[in-house]
Design a protein around this motif. Structure first.
Motif, PDB file in Angstrom:
ATOM      1  N   SER A  23      38.375  64.345  19.627  1.00  0.00           N
ATOM      2  CA  SER A  23      39.508  65.264  19.614  1.00  0.00           C
ATOM      3  C   SER A  23      40.755  64.478  20.000  1.00  0.00           C
ATOM      4  N   SER A  24      41.904  64.928  19.529  1.00  0.00           N
ATOM      5  CA  SER A  24      43.142  64.226  19.846  1.00  0.00           C
ATOM      6  C   SER A  24      44.323  65.151  19.634  1.00  0.00           C
ATOM      7  N   ALA A  25      45.442  64.811  20.274  1.00  0.00           N
ATOM      8  CA  ALA A  25      46.676  65.583  20.156  1.00  0.00           C
ATOM      9  C   ALA A  25      47.825  64.629  19.842  1.00  0.00           C
ATOM     10  N   TYR A  26      48.730  65.092  18.999  1.00  0.00           N
ATOM     11  CA  TYR A  26      49.895  64.311  18.608  1.00  0.00           C
ATOM     12  C   TYR A  26      50.588  63.713  19.838  1.00  0.00           C
ATOM     13  N   PRO A  27      51.004  62.431  19.764  1.00  0.00           N
ATOM     14  CA  PRO A  27      51.066  61.516  18.616  1.00  0.00           C
ATOM     15  C   PRO A  27      49.804  60.677  18.404  1.00  0.00           C
ATOM     16  N   LEU A  28      48.719  60.989  19.098  1.00  0.00           N
ATOM     17  CA  LEU A  28      47.460  60.254  18.934  1.00  0.00           C
ATOM     18  C   LEU A  28      46.606  60.914  17.860  1.00  0.00           C
ATOM     19  N   LYS A  29      45.894  60.093  17.104  1.00  0.00           N
ATOM     20  CA  LYS A  29      44.951  60.591  16.111  1.00  0.00           C
ATOM     21  C   LYS A  29      43.686  59.759  16.191  1.00  0.00           C
ATOM     22  N   ILE A  30      42.525  60.407  16.216  1.00  0.00           N
ATOM     23  CA  ILE A  30      41.242  59.712  16.295  1.00  0.00           C
ATOM     24  C   ILE A  30      40.383  60.134  15.104  1.00  0.00           C
ATOM     25  N   LEU A  31      39.850  59.149  14.386  1.00  0.00           N
ATOM     26  CA  LEU A  31      38.952  59.391  13.268  1.00  0.00           C
ATOM     27  C   LEU A  31      37.595  58.775  13.574  1.00  0.00           C
ATOM     28  N   ALA A  32      36.518  59.415  13.092  1.00  0.00           N
ATOM     29  CA  ALA A  32      35.158  58.939  13.352  1.00  0.00           C
ATOM     30  C   ALA A  32      34.378  58.890  12.038  1.00  0.00           C
ATOM     31  N   PRO A  33      34.475  57.784  11.283  1.00  0.00           N
ATOM     32  CA  PRO A  33      33.725  57.676  10.024  1.00  0.00           C
ATOM     33  C   PRO A  33      32.242  57.444  10.271  1.00  0.00           C
ATOM     34  N   HIS A  34      31.439  57.644   9.236  1.00  0.00           N
ATOM     35  CA  HIS A  34      30.010  57.376   9.333  1.00  0.00           C
ATOM     36  C   HIS A  34      29.790  55.887   9.573  1.00  0.00           C
ATOM     37  N   ALA A  35      28.897  55.560  10.494  1.00  0.00           N
ATOM     38  CA  ALA A  35      28.718  54.168  10.912  1.00  0.00           C
ATOM     39  C   ALA A  35      27.441  53.530  10.401  1.00  0.00           C
ATOM     40  N   GLY A  36      26.677  54.216   9.576  1.00  0.00           N
ATOM     41  CA  GLY A  36      25.467  53.602   9.054  1.00  0.00           C
ATOM     42  C   GLY A  36      24.222  54.021   9.806  1.00  0.00           C
ATOM     43  N   PRO A  37      23.064  53.539   9.367  1.00  0.00           N
ATOM     44  CA  PRO A  37      21.787  53.951   9.945  1.00  0.00           C
ATOM     45  C   PRO A  37      21.546  53.337  11.319  1.00  0.00           C
ATOM     46  N   PRO A  38      20.574  53.886  12.067  1.00  0.00           N
ATOM     47  CA  PRO A  38      20.224  53.301  13.371  1.00  0.00           C
ATOM     48  C   PRO A  38      19.700  51.877  13.222  1.00  0.00           C
ATOM     49  N   LEU A  39      19.886  51.101  14.291  1.00  0.00           N
ATOM     50  CA  LEU A  39      19.379  49.734  14.356  1.00  0.00           C
ATOM     51  C   LEU A  39      18.298  49.703  15.421  1.00  0.00           C
ATOM     52  N   ASP A  40      17.045  49.555  15.013  1.00  0.00           N
ATOM     53  CA  ASP A  40      15.939  49.660  15.974  1.00  0.00           C
ATOM     54  C   ASP A  40      16.089  50.994  16.707  1.00  0.00           C
ATOM     55  N   ASP A  41      16.374  50.944  18.007  1.00  0.00           N
ATOM     56  CA  ASP A  41      16.541  52.210  18.734  1.00  0.00           C
ATOM     57  C   ASP A  41      17.992  52.414  19.171  1.00  0.00           C
TER      58      ASP A  41
END
Length: 296
Positions: A23-41
């Motif tokens: 979550s974020s409020a102006y003037p900050l912006k936060i994006l969370a793209p997909h990061a790929g599959p798990p690595l081991d655990d």
């Protein structure tokens, strides 16, 4: 009503699945793209910290809180350098950015922003505080770096103030407190004629022990190389001009290194950092590494 400039990142593993909320409020912006599959655990997660307008205006106060849950590897990135704009005429407004992060046991945080670039007369204050909740299983890579300014505009070490504090701690004790203060009134620019960028990198914990060891070994090897006063230009390495050092961090069970580097250009230092952090690739995954490497 949200507080201007406030942001939050929370990632955790629930029932074997990554759950990441931002979550974020102006003037900050936060994006969370997909990061790929798990690595081991370990489950990789990525968040981009950005600002509207491509920079921070004087008077802005950015405050980010983040938590990295067990079995998570959170990589915090930016898109381009953090630009700090100059204040309005006849004002003394300053800019503040604070990032506070909790890293739970068996979790990894990689804070890998692009550099801070302060415009002429800018006044910038930054504090980054990371709590490693388990000295033996929490891990951290923290990159804090800056440029001399907008060199294309002839602005070189021409900002009013740059103040950065990094604190790394356990829940009970401070392990590292590092501060850098540069003020125009101290006439520091004349002492930095051959330097265009500084970087500080902390590499701590078991998940990144091999990365830390690689720094140790290369630094040790370079220190014992014989001096060759008649070396020609053809024998110069790609690292020429990058001055760097490695210091051990070993307090209250937290093990790793602190690396400091200064470069003759921002691009040279960027490439130097990227080549040495490439060993993070198997730790954070190909997809996440590509997001980081392509930001250069």
């Amino acid at each position: 009503m949200p507080i201007p400039g406030a942001g939050n990142v929370d990632c955790r593993v629930v029932a074997g699945q990554l759950r990441q909320s931002v979550s974020s409020a102006y003037p900050l912006k936060i994006l969370a793209p997909h990061a790929g599959p798990p690595l081991d655990d370990r489950h990789p997660a990525v968040s981009y910290l950005m600002s509207y307008g491509g920079g921070i205006v004087h008077g802005d106060r950015i405050h980010v809180n983040a938590r990295v849950g067990s079995k998570c590897a959170l990589v915090l990135l930016t898109q381009g350098s953090t630009k700090v704009f100059r204040p309005k005429p006849d004002t003394s407004e300053q800019t503040f950015q604070t990032i506070i992060i909790d890293v739970e046991p068996d979790a990894l945080l990689c804070l890998l922003p692009d550099p801070v670039t302060c415009f002429k007369d800018a006044m910038y204050n930054q504090r980054q505080s990371v709590t490693l909740h388990s000295p033996t299983t929490s891990s951290l890579v923290l990159l804090d770096w800056m440029t001399s300014g907008r060199m294309s505009r002839g602005e070189r070490w021409d900002f009013g103030k740059y103040f950065s504090v990094n604190v790394i701690r356990t829940p009970d004790r401070v392990v590292v407190r590092d501060a850098l203060l540069l003020q125009k009134q101290d006439h520091f620019a004349r002492r930095l004629e051959s330097v265009e960028a500084f970087a500080l990198i902390f590499i701590l914990g078991p998940a990144v022990a091999e990365v830390a060891q690689a720094f140790r070994e290369e630094h040790r090897a370079q220190r014992i190389k014989p001096f060759r006063p008649n070396a020609t230009r053809e024998h110069a390495t790609e690292e020429e001009g990058i001055k760097w050092s490695v210091s051990e961090v070993s307090e209250y069970g937290i093990m790793g290194v602190a690396v400091r580097a200064a470069g003759p250009s921002t691009e040279a230092l960027k490439e130097w950092i990227k080549r040495r952090l490439v060993s993070l690739k198997p730790v954070i995954g190909d997809s996440v590494w590509s997001m980081y490497a392509n930001s250069f």
